[in-house]
Motif scaffolding. Structure first.
Motif, PDB file in Angstrom:
ATOM      1  N   GLN A 121     -22.220   2.387  51.223  1.00  0.00           N
ATOM      2  CA  GLN A 121     -23.257   1.888  50.316  1.00  0.00           C
ATOM      3  C   GLN A 121     -23.291   2.762  49.063  1.00  0.00           C
ATOM      4  OE1 GLN A 121     -27.003   0.606  52.087  1.00  0.00           O
ATOM      5  NE2 GLN A 121     -26.095   0.925  54.106  1.00  0.00           N
ATOM      6  N   GLN A 122     -24.108   2.346  48.107  1.00  0.00           N
ATOM      7  CA  GLN A 122     -24.222   3.076  46.850  1.00  0.00           C
ATOM      8  C   GLN A 122     -25.073   4.325  47.024  1.00  0.00           C
ATOM      9  OE1 GLN A 122     -22.501   2.172  44.035  1.00  0.00           O
ATOM     10  NE2 GLN A 122     -21.580   0.688  45.427  1.00  0.00           N
ATOM     11  N   ARG A 123     -25.028   5.203  46.051  1.00  0.00           N
ATOM     12  CA  ARG A 123     -25.743   6.478  46.100  1.00  0.00           C
ATOM     13  C   ARG A 123     -27.233   6.338  46.425  1.00  0.00           C
ATOM     14  NH1 ARG A 123     -25.362  12.083  43.958  1.00  0.00           N
ATOM     15  NH2 ARG A 123     -27.528  12.710  43.654  1.00  0.00           N
ATOM     16  N   PRO A 124     -27.960   5.346  45.897  1.00  0.00           N
ATOM     17  CA  PRO A 124     -29.386   5.256  46.244  1.00  0.00           C
ATOM     18  C   PRO A 124     -29.639   5.163  47.754  1.00  0.00           C
ATOM     19  CG  PRO A 124     -28.951   3.907  44.326  1.00  0.00           C
ATOM     20  CD  PRO A 124     -27.611   4.377  44.845  1.00  0.00           C
ATOM     21  N   ALA A 125     -28.772   4.511  48.492  1.00  0.00           N
ATOM     22  CA  ALA A 125     -28.915   4.435  49.952  1.00  0.00           C
ATOM     23  C   ALA A 125     -28.756   5.822  50.566  1.00  0.00           C
ATOM     24  CB  ALA A 125     -27.891   3.471  50.545  1.00  0.00           C
ATOM     25  N   PHE A 126     -27.800   6.590  50.067  1.00  0.00           N
ATOM     26  CA  PHE A 126     -27.589   7.953  50.556  1.00  0.00           C
ATOM     27  C   PHE A 126     -28.785   8.843  50.216  1.00  0.00           C
ATOM     28  CE2 PHE A 126     -23.257   6.540  50.955  1.00  0.00           C
ATOM     29  CZ  PHE A 126     -22.736   7.300  51.984  1.00  0.00           C
ATOM     30  N   GLU A 127     -29.327   8.667  49.023  1.00  0.00           N
ATOM     31  CA  GLU A 127     -30.498   9.454  48.620  1.00  0.00           C
ATOM     32  C   GLU A 127     -31.688   9.155  49.525  1.00  0.00           C
ATOM     33  OE1 GLU A 127     -30.822   8.299  44.533  1.00  0.00           O
ATOM     34  OE2 GLU A 127     -29.407   9.832  43.853  1.00  0.00           O
ATOM     35  N   HIS A 128     -31.883   7.883  49.841  1.00  0.00           N
ATOM     36  CA  HIS A 128     -32.971   7.479  50.736  1.00  0.00           C
ATOM     37  C   HIS A 128     -32.790   8.121  52.115  1.00  0.00           C
ATOM     38  CE1 HIS A 128     -35.985   5.038  52.718  1.00  0.00           C
ATOM     39  NE2 HIS A 128     -35.072   4.596  53.566  1.00  0.00           N
ATOM     40  N   VAL A 129     -31.593   8.024  52.651  1.00  0.00           N
ATOM     41  CA  VAL A 129     -31.297   8.580  53.969  1.00  0.00           C
ATOM     42  C   VAL A 129     -31.431  10.102  53.950  1.00  0.00           C
ATOM     43  CG1 VAL A 129     -29.421   8.937  55.641  1.00  0.00           C
ATOM     44  CG2 VAL A 129     -29.945   6.642  54.778  1.00  0.00           C
ATOM     45  N   TYR A 130     -30.977  10.738  52.887  1.00  0.00           N
ATOM     46  CA  TYR A 130     -31.111  12.193  52.775  1.00  0.00           C
ATOM     47  C   TYR A 130     -32.593  12.577  52.857  1.00  0.00           C
ATOM     48  CZ  TYR A 130     -30.451  16.969  51.167  1.00  0.00           C
ATOM     49  OH  TYR A 130     -30.440  18.342  51.099  1.00  0.00           O
ATOM     50  N   GLY A 131     -33.435  11.844  52.162  1.00  0.00           N
ATOM     51  CA  GLY A 131     -34.874  12.110  52.196  1.00  0.00           C
ATOM     52  C   GLY A 131     -35.453  11.946  53.592  1.00  0.00           C
ATOM     53  N   LEU A 132     -35.042  10.900  54.302  1.00  0.00           N
ATOM     54  CA  LEU A 132     -35.511  10.695  55.678  1.00  0.00           C
ATOM     55  C   LEU A 132     -35.057  11.824  56.596  1.00  0.00           C
ATOM     56  CD1 LEU A 132     -34.847   6.857  56.143  1.00  0.00           C
ATOM     57  CD2 LEU A 132     -37.050   7.988  55.707  1.00  0.00           C
ATOM     58  N   ILE A 133     -33.816  12.258  56.432  1.00  0.00           N
ATOM     59  CA  ILE A 133     -33.293  13.342  57.261  1.00  0.00           C
ATOM     60  C   ILE A 133     -34.024  14.642  56.929  1.00  0.00           C
ATOM     61  CG2 ILE A 133     -31.251  14.775  57.740  1.00  0.00           C
ATOM     62  CD1 ILE A 133     -29.581  12.153  57.447  1.00  0.00           C
ATOM     63  N   GLU A 134     -34.262  14.879  55.672  1.00  0.00           N
ATOM     64  CA  GLU A 134     -34.991  16.086  55.262  1.00  0.00           C
ATOM     65  C   GLU A 134     -36.390  16.113  55.887  1.00  0.00           C
ATOM     66  OE1 GLU A 134     -34.580  18.407  51.124  1.00  0.00           O
ATOM     67  OE2 GLU A 134     -35.511  16.435  50.973  1.00  0.00           O
ATOM     68  N   GLN A 135     -37.078  14.985  55.870  1.00  0.00           N
ATOM     69  CA  GLN A 135     -38.397  14.885  56.501  1.00  0.00           C
ATOM     70  C   GLN A 135     -38.293  15.119  58.006  1.00  0.00           C
ATOM     71  OE1 GLN A 135     -40.089  11.058  55.544  1.00  0.00           O
ATOM     72  NE2 GLN A 135     -39.778  11.364  53.350  1.00  0.00           N
ATOM     73  N   GLY A 136     -37.252  14.550  58.618  1.00  0.00           N
ATOM     74  CA  GLY A 136     -37.044  14.740  60.047  1.00  0.00           C
ATOM     75  C   GLY A 136     -36.802  16.196  60.401  1.00  0.00           C
ATOM     76  N   VAL A 137     -36.002  16.879  59.604  1.00  0.00           N
ATOM     77  CA  VAL A 137     -35.747  18.309  59.828  1.00  0.00           C
ATOM     78  C   VAL A 137     -37.066  19.074  59.775  1.00  0.00           C
ATOM     79  CG1 VAL A 137     -34.736  20.389  58.792  1.00  0.00           C
ATOM     80  CG2 VAL A 137     -33.341  18.330  59.061  1.00  0.00           C
ATOM     81  N   GLU A 138     -37.851  18.827  58.746  1.00  0.00           N
ATOM     82  CA  GLU A 138     -39.134  19.513  58.606  1.00  0.00           C
ATOM     83  C   GLU A 138     -40.031  19.261  59.813  1.00  0.00           C
ATOM     84  OE1 GLU A 138     -40.064  21.785  56.282  1.00  0.00           O
ATOM     85  OE2 GLU A 138     -37.988  21.587  55.609  1.00  0.00           O
ATOM     86  N   SER A 139     -40.029  18.032  60.311  1.00  0.00           N
ATOM     87  CA  SER A 139     -40.887  17.684  61.436  1.00  0.00           C
ATOM     88  C   SER A 139     -40.477  18.387  62.730  1.00  0.00           C
ATOM     89  CB  SER A 139     -40.922  16.162  61.652  1.00  0.00           C
ATOM     90  OG  SER A 139     -39.719  15.692  62.234  1.00  0.00           O
ATOM     91  N   TRP A 140     -39.186  18.706  62.878  1.00  0.00           N
ATOM     92  CA  TRP A 140     -38.709  19.371  64.091  1.00  0.00           C
ATOM     93  C   TRP A 140     -38.913  20.875  64.053  1.00  0.00           C
ATOM     94  CZ3 TRP A 140     -37.537  17.865  68.819  1.00  0.00           C
ATOM     95  CH2 TRP A 140     -37.258  16.511  69.034  1.00  0.00           C
ATOM     96  N   LEU A 141     -39.001  21.469  62.873  1.00  0.00           N
ATOM     97  CA  LEU A 141     -39.020  22.930  62.753  1.00  0.00           C
ATOM     98  C   LEU A 141     -40.121  23.589  63.578  1.00  0.00           C
ATOM     99  CD1 LEU A 141     -38.134  23.510  58.998  1.00  0.00           C
ATOM    100  CD2 LEU A 141     -36.671  23.794  61.014  1.00  0.00           C
ATOM    101  N   ARG A 142     -41.287  22.980  63.648  1.00  0.00           N
ATOM    102  CA  ARG A 142     -42.403  23.601  64.399  1.00  0.00           C
ATOM    103  C   ARG A 142     -42.146  23.641  65.900  1.00  0.00           C
ATOM    104  NH1 ARG A 142     -45.353  18.279  63.324  1.00  0.00           N
ATOM    105  NH2 ARG A 142     -45.068  18.944  61.208  1.00  0.00           N
ATOM    106  N   TYR A 143     -41.175  22.865  66.368  1.00  0.00           N
ATOM    107  CA  TYR A 143     -40.875  22.812  67.805  1.00  0.00           C
ATOM    108  C   TYR A 143     -39.642  23.622  68.196  1.00  0.00           C
ATOM    109  CZ  TYR A 143     -44.142  18.967  67.392  1.00  0.00           C
ATOM    110  OH  TYR A 143     -45.253  18.216  67.120  1.00  0.00           O
ATOM    111  N   LEU A 144     -38.966  24.202  67.200  1.00  0.00           N
ATOM    112  CA  LEU A 144     -37.704  24.883  67.486  1.00  0.00           C
ATOM    113  C   LEU A 144     -37.866  26.409  67.554  1.00  0.00           C
ATOM    114  CD1 LEU A 144     -35.395  22.773  65.152  1.00  0.00           C
ATOM    115  CD2 LEU A 144     -35.819  22.469  67.595  1.00  0.00           C
TER     116      LEU A 144
END
Length: 144
Positions: A121-144
């Motif tokens: 897909q085009q870069r905007p799709a990657f940017e969207h997914v990167y943002g979701l992954i970044e949020q997911g990483v942040e959400s896991w940090l308190r449990y690690l």
């Protein structure tokens, strides 16, 4: 606690390596090993160029990544396994039912949604997914 974390998607060239490298960067000061693999990996391939570029723009070097195929041994060895989609978690549980208690959807602590695949897909799709992954990483940090 968690000493070995494994992130999983299909090809292991976009989502799971992005999550791997973001987690590694955030956990660099801790004794936690983060790796990634794919259910249908493009074995031996580097990270997708757009995913790699987005990491680089955030100061993370993912050029060492080499896609690898998920196997039962990896699921058994990991302390925590994070799949990008519900179907990935289900497939991993079928592969190694004994590991089911440590397999979760990456977005578990947010909305429990699938992280969509930006491949070809085009870069905007990657940017969207990167943002979701970044949020997911942040959400896991308190449990690690």
């Amino acid at each position: 606690m968690f000493k070995r974390i494994l992130t999983v998607c299909i090809g292991n060239i976009c989502r799971s390596p992005t999550a791997e490298y973001l987690l590694r960067a955030r956990l660099a000061s801790r004794d936690i090993r983060v790796a990634s693999a794919g259910l249908g990996a493009m074995t031996g391939h580097p990270m997708d160029a757009t995913a790699l570029q987005l990491l680089a723009e955030h100061g993370i070097d993912g050029t060492a990544h080499c896609a690898r195929q998920l196997d039962v041994g990896m699921l058994r060895e990991a302390d925590l396994v994070l799949g990008m989609e519900k179907s990935h978690a289900d497939a991993m549980i079928r592969m190694a039912p004994e590991a089911s208690g440590k397999i979760f959807v990456f977005d578990k602590w947010l909305q429990g949604r699938d992280i969509p695949d930006p491949y070809r897909q085009q870069r905007p799709a990657f940017e969207h997914v990167y943002g979701l992954i970044e949020q997911g990483v942040e959400s896991w940090l308190r449990y690690l």
